[in-house]
Design an enzyme around this catalytic site. Structure first.
Site, PDB file in Angstrom:
ATOM      1  N   CYS A 110     -54.213  -2.288  14.650  1.00  0.00           N
ATOM      2  CA  CYS A 110     -54.649  -1.282  15.623  1.00  0.00           C
ATOM      3  C   CYS A 110     -55.762  -0.417  15.030  1.00  0.00           C
ATOM      4  O   CYS A 110     -55.504   0.408  14.145  1.00  0.00           O
ATOM      5  CB  CYS A 110     -53.451  -0.416  16.028  1.00  0.00           C
ATOM      6  SG  CYS A 110     -53.872   0.899  17.164  1.00  0.00           S
TER       7      CYS A 110
ATOM      8  N   CYS B  56     -55.587   3.392  15.915  1.00  0.00           N
ATOM      9  CA  CYS B  56     -54.498   4.065  15.191  1.00  0.00           C
ATOM     10  C   CYS B  56     -54.855   4.296  13.729  1.00  0.00           C
ATOM     11  O   CYS B  56     -54.597   5.352  13.176  1.00  0.00           O
ATOM     12  CB  CYS B  56     -53.221   3.226  15.211  1.00  0.00           C
ATOM     13  SG  CYS B  56     -52.820   2.517  16.797  1.00  0.00           S
ATOM     14  N   ASP B  57     -55.417   3.298  13.081  1.00  0.00           N
ATOM     15  CA  ASP B  57     -55.498   3.321  11.614  1.00  0.00           C
ATOM     16  C   ASP B  57     -56.913   3.397  11.049  1.00  0.00           C
ATOM     17  O   ASP B  57     -57.064   3.574   9.843  1.00  0.00           O
ATOM     18  CB  ASP B  57     -54.802   2.065  11.048  1.00  0.00           C
ATOM     19  CG  ASP B  57     -53.317   2.054  11.382  1.00  0.00           C
ATOM     20  OD1 ASP B  57     -52.755   3.154  11.549  1.00  0.00           O
ATOM     21  OD2 ASP B  57     -52.722   0.968  11.491  1.00  0.00           O
TER      22      ASP B  57
HETATM   23  C1  LIG Z   1     -48.775  -0.621  12.975  1.00  0.00           C
HETATM   24  C2  LIG Z   1     -49.042   0.194  14.212  1.00  0.00           C
HETATM   25  C3  LIG Z   1     -49.515   1.483  14.062  1.00  0.00           C
HETATM   26  C4  LIG Z   1     -49.771   2.259  15.188  1.00  0.00           C
HETATM   27  N1  LIG Z   1     -50.215   3.536  15.019  1.00  0.00           N
HETATM   28  C5  LIG Z   1     -50.427   4.314  16.098  1.00  0.00           C
HETATM   29  C6  LIG Z   1     -50.911   5.657  15.954  1.00  0.00           C
HETATM   30  O1  LIG Z   1     -51.151   6.127  14.852  1.00  0.00           O
HETATM   31  N2  LIG Z   1     -51.119   6.369  17.096  1.00  0.00           N
HETATM   32  C7  LIG Z   1     -50.889   5.866  18.344  1.00  0.00           C
HETATM   33  O2  LIG Z   1     -51.057   6.587  19.325  1.00  0.00           O
HETATM   34  N3  LIG Z   1     -50.450   4.590  18.509  1.00  0.00           N
HETATM   35  C8  LIG Z   1     -50.220   3.820  17.427  1.00  0.00           C
HETATM   36  N4  LIG Z   1     -49.811   2.524  17.587  1.00  0.00           N
HETATM   37  C9  LIG Z   1     -49.614   2.010  18.960  1.00  0.00           C
HETATM   38  C10 LIG Z   1     -48.282   2.552  19.516  1.00  0.00           C
HETATM   39  O3  LIG Z   1     -47.267   2.330  18.564  1.00  0.00           O
HETATM   40  C11 LIG Z   1     -47.967   1.848  20.830  1.00  0.00           C
HETATM   41  O4  LIG Z   1     -49.016   2.062  21.728  1.00  0.00           O
HETATM   42  C12 LIG Z   1     -46.652   2.396  21.423  1.00  0.00           C
HETATM   43  O5  LIG Z   1     -45.579   2.208  20.530  1.00  0.00           O
HETATM   44  C13 LIG Z   1     -46.355   1.693  22.743  1.00  0.00           C
HETATM   45  O6  LIG Z   1     -45.103   2.096  23.187  1.00  0.00           O
HETATM   46  P1  LIG Z   1     -44.230   1.156  24.145  1.00  0.00           P
HETATM   47  O7  LIG Z   1     -42.982   1.931  24.384  1.00  0.00           O
HETATM   48  O8  LIG Z   1     -45.030   0.695  25.272  1.00  0.00           O
HETATM   49  O9  LIG Z   1     -43.937  -0.172  23.300  1.00  0.00           O
HETATM   50  P2  LIG Z   1     -43.194  -0.412  21.912  1.00  0.00           P
HETATM   51  O10 LIG Z   1     -43.348   0.737  21.006  1.00  0.00           O
HETATM   52  O11 LIG Z   1     -43.686  -1.744  21.469  1.00  0.00           O
HETATM   53  O12 LIG Z   1     -41.658  -0.537  22.304  1.00  0.00           O
HETATM   54  C14 LIG Z   1     -41.168  -1.646  23.018  1.00  0.00           C
HETATM   55  C15 LIG Z   1     -39.672  -1.770  22.746  1.00  0.00           C
HETATM   56  O13 LIG Z   1     -39.145  -2.774  23.604  1.00  0.00           O
HETATM   57  C16 LIG Z   1     -38.172  -3.505  22.897  1.00  0.00           C
HETATM   58  N5  LIG Z   1     -37.986  -4.814  23.533  1.00  0.00           N
HETATM   59  C17 LIG Z   1     -38.880  -5.839  23.616  1.00  0.00           C
HETATM   60  N6  LIG Z   1     -38.345  -6.894  24.283  1.00  0.00           N
HETATM   61  C18 LIG Z   1     -37.088  -6.499  24.626  1.00  0.00           C
HETATM   62  C19 LIG Z   1     -36.030  -7.167  25.319  1.00  0.00           C
HETATM   63  N7  LIG Z   1     -36.152  -8.399  25.805  1.00  0.00           N
HETATM   64  N8  LIG Z   1     -34.855  -6.489  25.485  1.00  0.00           N
HETATM   65  C20 LIG Z   1     -34.713  -5.224  25.006  1.00  0.00           C
HETATM   66  N9  LIG Z   1     -35.684  -4.565  24.331  1.00  0.00           N
HETATM   67  C21 LIG Z   1     -36.853  -5.190  24.154  1.00  0.00           C
HETATM   68  C22 LIG Z   1     -38.750  -3.597  21.490  1.00  0.00           C
HETATM   69  O14 LIG Z   1     -37.737  -3.875  20.534  1.00  0.00           O
HETATM   70  C23 LIG Z   1     -39.354  -2.212  21.317  1.00  0.00           C
HETATM   71  O15 LIG Z   1     -38.432  -1.307  20.734  1.00  0.00           O
HETATM   72  C24 LIG Z   1     -49.541   1.726  16.492  1.00  0.00           C
HETATM   73  C25 LIG Z   1     -49.073   0.414  16.621  1.00  0.00           C
HETATM   74  C26 LIG Z   1     -48.823  -0.348  15.511  1.00  0.00           C
HETATM   75  C27 LIG Z   1     -48.323  -1.753  15.669  1.00  0.00           C
END
Ligand SMILES: Cc1cc2nc3c(=O)[nH]c(=O)nc-3n(C[C@H](O)[C@H](O)[C@H](O)COP(=O)(O)OP(=O)(O)OC[C@H]3O[C@@H](n4cnc5c(N)ncnc54)[C@H](O)[C@@H]3O)c2cc1C
Length: 331
Positions: free
Chosen positions: A145, A148-149
């Protein structure tokens, strides 16, 4: 008959107003708003609450937090959602979602549920290079990302891996931080849009390494080099770099949706501005949604809209059920 047996099993489960798939930032926010609106709300999470936050060392761009670890932000978000009474089921994976008779039947690794609305916040998974050192150095030089980084690599040498739109666009973006940005691509031309390629090639900070793959990622506490391998000449060499940004694809977690809502070319779900998908009662937010950026701020913003729009949908559904009128669009 198997069909009626399945139906009676489902009837034994409680009916939820709102069932949320995934407890990342989007899921926990939707859960907070759902339960705070007095809706019977459950979040089902296949791992532990926090989603990608649990894989993030430091966050410096979530408004109000100048610096917070991913684990700490996950803990705060979970506690906040629980305060309003949301149920969170962990270590339970959703395996199927089907819309039947105006409601959803959701099957998980542990049980079956029924819900009037489903909000999909299951995020996605960056595709990995699958080379030695990639997992060990994740968050210590390896990133998926740029937004992010990128700022953590100010003045350092950055290497981007990939050749599609994401790789080329993010490499352009990373030139504002890196002293030099190398782009390693396995072929002799990019797949990215021409306009993005032109911008990249013109940038004096950029050097493209064609026909080359990464064999491994090395360092001490943090990454300091990678081994590159030219596929045409078979030459191998060590390439000094502090940041390795991998953009070879991102797979949204939609495998459990049996009906197929509209999605973009990469499989991200398309929604309207209420976060409604093309299936009535099915909402989506966060990284799984087709959109320009994937950050915590917009994941929680989208999830707020999804939960409040789902609440209006349920109110409308109850109103038409009570009055016996034909369903229309909620106001
Ligand atoms: C390494 C890294 C660093 C990052 N740093 C930043 C940052 O500094 N600042 C920033 O703003 N953003 C950052 N991001 C991006 C940010 O983390 C994401 O945009 C954010 O987490 C998205 O949230 P979400 O809830 O949509 O998805 P996610 O955080 O991906 O959560 C999805 C959840 O769904 C669950 N899931 C998936 N399939 C299933 C299923 N079939 N049944 C039940 N549960 C399921 C997963 O286990 C997970 O817990 C970073 C991302 C990464 C990978």
């Amino acid at each position: 008959m198997p069909q009626s047996r399945a139906a009676s099993e489902i009837e034994m489960e409680e009916m939820y107003d709102m069932l949320i798939i995934g407890a990342g930032p989007a899921g926990l926010t939707a859960g907070l708003y759902g339960s705070r609106s007095n809706l019977k709300t459950v979040i089902i999470e296949k791992g532990l609450p926090g989603g990608e936050l649990l894989n993030t060392e430091a966050i410096e761009d979530y408004t109000g937090f100048e610096h917070v670890t991913g684990v700490e932000l996950a803990r705060l978000m979970e506690n906040h959602a629980r305060k309003f009474g949301v149920e969170i089921k962990t270590l339970e994976e959703v395996t199927s979602v089907v819309r039947r008779d105006g409601a959803f039947e959701v099957t998980t690794s542990e049980a079956k549920y029924k819900a009037l609305t489903v909000i999909v916040t299951a995020g996605g998974t960056p595709i990995k290079l699958a080379v030695p050192g990639e997992d060990a150095y994740a968050g210590r030089g390896v990133s998926y990302c740029a937004v992010c980084d990128g700022a953590f690599f100010n003045g350092q040498v950055i290497t981007v891996v990939g050749g599609g739109d994401a790789a080329v666009e993010e490499a352009n973006y990373l030139t504002r931080f890196g002293s030099k940005v190398f782009v390693v691509h396995r072929r002799d031309q990019f797949r990215a849009q021409k306009i993005l390629q032109d911008q990249l090639i013109k940038n004096p900070k950029v050097e493209i390494i064609w026909d080359t793959v990464v064999d491994d990622i090395k360092g001490n506490a943090e990454v300091d080099r990678i081994t590159l391998h030219n596929r045409k000449t078979d030459k191998k060499w060590e390439h000094p770099t502090q940041g390795v940004f991998i953009f070879i694809g991102f797979k949204p977690n939609t495998y459990f949706l049996e009906d197929h809502p509209e999605h973009d070319i990469s499989g991200h779900l398309i929604t309207n501005d209420r976060m409604e998908t093309s299936i009535p009662g099915l909402f989506a937010s966060g990284d799984i949604r087709s959109q320009l950026v994937r950050q915590i701020t917009n994941a929680v913003g989208d999830a707020t809209v999804a939960a409040l729009a789902a609440e209006k949908y349920i109110t409308h559904l109850r109103h038409i059920q009570a009055s016996g009128t034909t369903p229309g669009s909620p106001a």
